[in-house]
Motif scaffolding. Structure first.
Motif, PDB file in Angstrom:
ATOM      1  N   THR A 197       0.817  -1.209   0.000  1.00 33.80           N
ATOM      2  CA  THR A 197       0.000   0.000   0.000  1.00 33.80           C
ATOM      3  C   THR A 197       0.859   1.271   0.000  1.00 33.80           C
ATOM      4  N   GLN A 198       2.111   1.142   0.477  1.00 30.85           N
ATOM      5  CA  GLN A 198       3.013   2.302   0.349  1.00 30.85           C
ATOM      6  C   GLN A 198       3.379   2.515  -1.120  1.00 30.85           C
ATOM      7  N   HIS A 199       3.663   1.420  -1.805  1.00 30.80           N
ATOM      8  CA  HIS A 199       4.016   1.523  -3.226  1.00 30.80           C
ATOM      9  C   HIS A 199       2.822   1.888  -4.090  1.00 30.80           C
ATOM     10  N   PHE A 200       1.692   1.265  -3.788  1.00 26.94           N
ATOM     11  CA  PHE A 200       0.485   1.453  -4.591  1.00 26.94           C
ATOM     12  C   PHE A 200      -0.641   1.915  -3.665  1.00 26.94           C
TER      13      PHE A 200
ATOM     14  N   LYS B   4      -1.540   1.037 -12.908  1.00 27.36           N
ATOM     15  CA  LYS B   4      -0.513   1.645 -13.781  1.00 27.36           C
ATOM     16  C   LYS B   4       0.836   0.922 -13.676  1.00 27.36           C
ATOM     17  N   ALA B   5       1.037   0.180 -12.606  1.00 27.65           N
ATOM     18  CA  ALA B   5       2.356  -0.436 -12.361  1.00 27.65           C
ATOM     19  C   ALA B   5       2.658  -1.506 -13.395  1.00 27.65           C
ATOM     20  N   HIS B   6       3.945  -1.795 -13.552  1.00 23.68           N
ATOM     21  CA  HIS B   6       4.354  -2.901 -14.405  1.00 23.68           C
ATOM     22  C   HIS B   6       4.190  -4.198 -13.615  1.00 23.68           C
ATOM     23  N   LEU B   7       3.783  -5.273 -14.300  1.00 19.80           N
ATOM     24  CA  LEU B   7       3.561  -6.550 -13.606  1.00 19.80           C
ATOM     25  C   LEU B   7       4.810  -7.021 -12.849  1.00 19.80           C
ATOM     26  N   ASP B   8       5.992  -6.770 -13.417  1.00 21.23           N
ATOM     27  CA  ASP B   8       7.228  -7.197 -12.741  1.00 21.23           C
ATOM     28  C   ASP B   8       7.361  -6.555 -11.366  1.00 21.23           C
TER      29      ASP B   8
ATOM     30  N   GLY C  32       7.424  -8.501  -7.920  1.00 20.67           N
ATOM     31  CA  GLY C  32       8.576  -8.284  -7.043  1.00 20.67           C
ATOM     32  C   GLY C  32       8.132  -8.032  -5.615  1.00 20.67           C
ATOM     33  N   LEU C  33       7.114  -7.192  -5.439  1.00 16.16           N
ATOM     34  CA  LEU C  33       6.624  -6.892  -4.083  1.00 16.16           C
ATOM     35  C   LEU C  33       5.912  -8.093  -3.467  1.00 16.16           C
ATOM     36  N   TRP C  34       5.380  -8.952  -4.337  1.00 17.10           N
ATOM     37  CA  TRP C  34       4.652 -10.143  -3.859  1.00 17.10           C
ATOM     38  C   TRP C  34       5.613 -11.272  -3.496  1.00 17.10           C
ATOM     39  N   SER C  35       6.813 -11.166  -3.974  1.00 12.67           N
ATOM     40  CA  SER C  35       7.776 -12.261  -3.874  1.00 12.67           C
ATOM     41  C   SER C  35       7.903 -12.761  -2.444  1.00 12.67           C
TER      42      SER C  35
ATOM     43  N   ARG D 292      -0.908 -11.837 -10.078  1.00 13.70           N
ATOM     44  CA  ARG D 292      -1.248 -11.520 -11.480  1.00 13.70           C
ATOM     45  C   ARG D 292      -2.714 -11.108 -11.595  1.00 13.70           C
ATOM     46  N   ASN D 293      -3.589 -11.842 -10.872  1.00 14.37           N
ATOM     47  CA  ASN D 293      -5.012 -11.482 -10.894  1.00 14.37           C
ATOM     48  C   ASN D 293      -5.256 -10.113 -10.269  1.00 14.37           C
ATOM     49  N   LEU D 294      -4.497  -9.833  -9.218  1.00 15.40           N
ATOM     50  CA  LEU D 294      -4.628  -8.550  -8.515  1.00 15.40           C
ATOM     51  C   LEU D 294      -4.367  -7.403  -9.494  1.00 15.40           C
ATOM     52  N   HIS D 295      -3.284  -7.559 -10.239  1.00 19.87           N
ATOM     53  CA  HIS D 295      -2.893  -6.527 -11.193  1.00 19.87           C
ATOM     54  C   HIS D 295      -3.951  -6.383 -12.290  1.00 19.87           C
ATOM     55  N   GLN D 296      -4.400  -7.528 -12.789  1.00 16.85           N
ATOM     56  CA  GLN D 296      -5.410  -7.512 -13.856  1.00 16.85           C
ATOM     57  C   GLN D 296      -6.722  -6.909 -13.336  1.00 16.85           C
ATOM     58  N   CYS D 297      -7.077  -7.283 -12.104  1.00 14.89           N
ATOM     59  CA  CYS D 297      -8.316  -6.780 -11.506  1.00 14.89           C
ATOM     60  C   CYS D 297      -8.255  -5.258 -11.364  1.00 14.89           C
ATOM     61  N   ALA D 298      -7.113  -4.742 -10.907  1.00 14.41           N
ATOM     62  CA  ALA D 298      -6.975  -3.281 -10.746  1.00 14.41           C
ATOM     63  C   ALA D 298      -7.190  -2.599 -12.096  1.00 14.41           C
ATOM     64  N   GLN D 299      -6.661  -3.191 -13.151  1.00 18.74           N
ATOM     65  CA  GLN D 299      -6.814  -2.576 -14.469  1.00 18.74           C
ATOM     66  C   GLN D 299      -8.276  -2.596 -14.927  1.00 18.74           C
ATOM     67  N   VAL D 300      -8.996  -3.683 -14.596  1.00 15.98           N
ATOM     68  CA  VAL D 300     -10.417  -3.753 -14.971  1.00 15.98           C
ATOM     69  C   VAL D 300     -11.227  -2.724 -14.169  1.00 15.98           C
TER      70      VAL D 300
END
Ligand code: SF4
Length: 360
Positions: free
Chosen positions: A60-63, A71-75, A79-82, A91-99
């Motif tokens: 939440t600090q980063h995003f 807007k973030a790049h998937l990498d 990386g933060l999820w690692s 991956r779903n989180l990122h896709q969901c945010a975009q939707v």
């Protein structure tokens, strides 16, 4: 089957208990922001609260908003999820945010029905968000809640079977209190807290349980046998060879994994599944064979798969770098660079333990 009174008693008792004994002050409880609640719900799937908290805070600090995540790049997200595992969630989180940004103008929908249409949001997660943030009268039924309700109701069905799970959902819905912001967030949190603190998988603390008086499993001494979960999972075994190549500058060669299959989308050493050293060696040019050092196998166990990871170390000198197979499209990265990428947890762990940049 339980009577109406048993169903009715459940919600008030666990809500009273939650106010005193439940978890308060978790970072995602500070407000009813659906972005933060959604993030926490996804992170908490198969992961303990104590593990999730630092990841949640870093994320939440980063995003700080759903649009920042979109807007973030998937990498960067991986990386933060690692280290949290189950990378399909990231991956779903990122896709969901975009939707959410594209189709909902950056605002999460308010009903469980609409939330459930978003990538990576199942019925229970959708209900958790709708109940907590918008007071909708819907129930969660994650793994913890299934265990609590199956025991409380004395439900003898095999909850792994969809037909039996559906019956449990029907009961769960009947047990939800009146809708509203005064009740639904408390009830939802109470069900989660009861499952994680009292009605635990092993040794449930029935003597401290607020619903012990009405609990069927307790009355019938079935707390050990319920819920019934009979799986017929076929386990598979895989031997993976991971080629750990250092160049003369101490960098390691990394490839991004395909978007499907094991460790999808993460950065990893070049990997081949092979049954023997000879089969692995057949994948790389023969001038490298004498430079390969095979490390002891490391076991890595997933839910349905057993992996035997064999790291193969090779050091390149300036002179033999020119023989490097140009069919491999990857990156040479130093320690700090690869540490910030999404790397499979066992690979990261072993490389850190053994010293990723050490030369052979
Ligand atoms: S009485 Fe025991 S088995 Fe029943 S709900 Fe409470 S903790 Fe679970």
């Amino acid at each position: 089957m339980p009577g109406a009174l048993v169903l009715k008693r459940f919600a008030p008792a666990i809500m009273e208990w939650q106010k005193i004994h439940g978890r308060h002050g978790l970072p995602w409880q500070a407000n009813k922001d659906p972005y933060r609640v959604w993030l926490s719900e996804v992170m908490l799937q198969q992961t303990q609260v104590a593990t999730v908290i630092p990841y949640f805070e870093k994320f939440t600090q980063h995003f700080p908003s759903v649009s920042a995540l979109a807007k973030a790049h998937l990498d960067e997200v991986l990386g933060l999820w690692s280290g949290l595992g189950y990378y399909s969630r990231a991956r779903n989180l990122h896709q969901c945010a975009q939707v959410v940004v594209r189709d909902w103008a950056g605002q999460f929908p308010t009903s469980a029905q609409d939330l459930q249409q978003l990538p990576g949001i199942g019925r229970s997660t959708a209900s958790a968000i709708a109940a907590t943030c918008f007071g909708q009268r819907v129930t969660i039924l994650d793994g913890n809640a299934k265990r609590v309700l199956a025991r409380y109701l004395g439900f003898e069905g095999n909850i792994v079977l969809p037909a039996h799970e559906k019956i449990l959902w029907d009961f769960a819905e009947k047990m939800v209190p009146e809708a509203g912001m005064q009740t639904m967030p408390v009830y939802t949190q109470a069900l989660m807290d009861l499952g994680s603190a009292i009605c635990t998988v092993k040794n449930p603390q029935c003597m401290q349980c607020p619903v012990q008086n009405s609990c069927s499993a307790y009355a019938q001494d079935k707390t050990k046998s319920l819920p019934l979960k009979q799986k017929t999972i076929k386990r598979t075994s895989h031997r993976l060879y991971l080629w750990w190549v250092n160049n003369s500058m101490g960098q390691v060669f990394w490839l991004q994994r395909p978007m499907k299959g094991v460790w999808a989308g993460l950065y990893c050493l070049p990997v081949w599944e092979a049954s023997s050293e000879a089969e692995f060696l057949a994948q790389i040019p023969c001038q490298w064979h004498s430079k390969c050092e095979f490390l002891d196998p490391v076991q890595h166990v997933l839910t349905h798969k057993d992996f035997q990871l064999i790291f193969v170390k090779t050091r390149l000198t300036e002179a033999n770098l020119q023989d490097w197979p140009n069919t491999l499209e990857g990156k040479w990265l130093n320690h700090n660079e690869w540490q910030s990428l999404g790397v499979p947890a066992p690979v990261r762990k072993i490389m850190v333990q053994l010293g990723a940049n050490s030369l052979i």
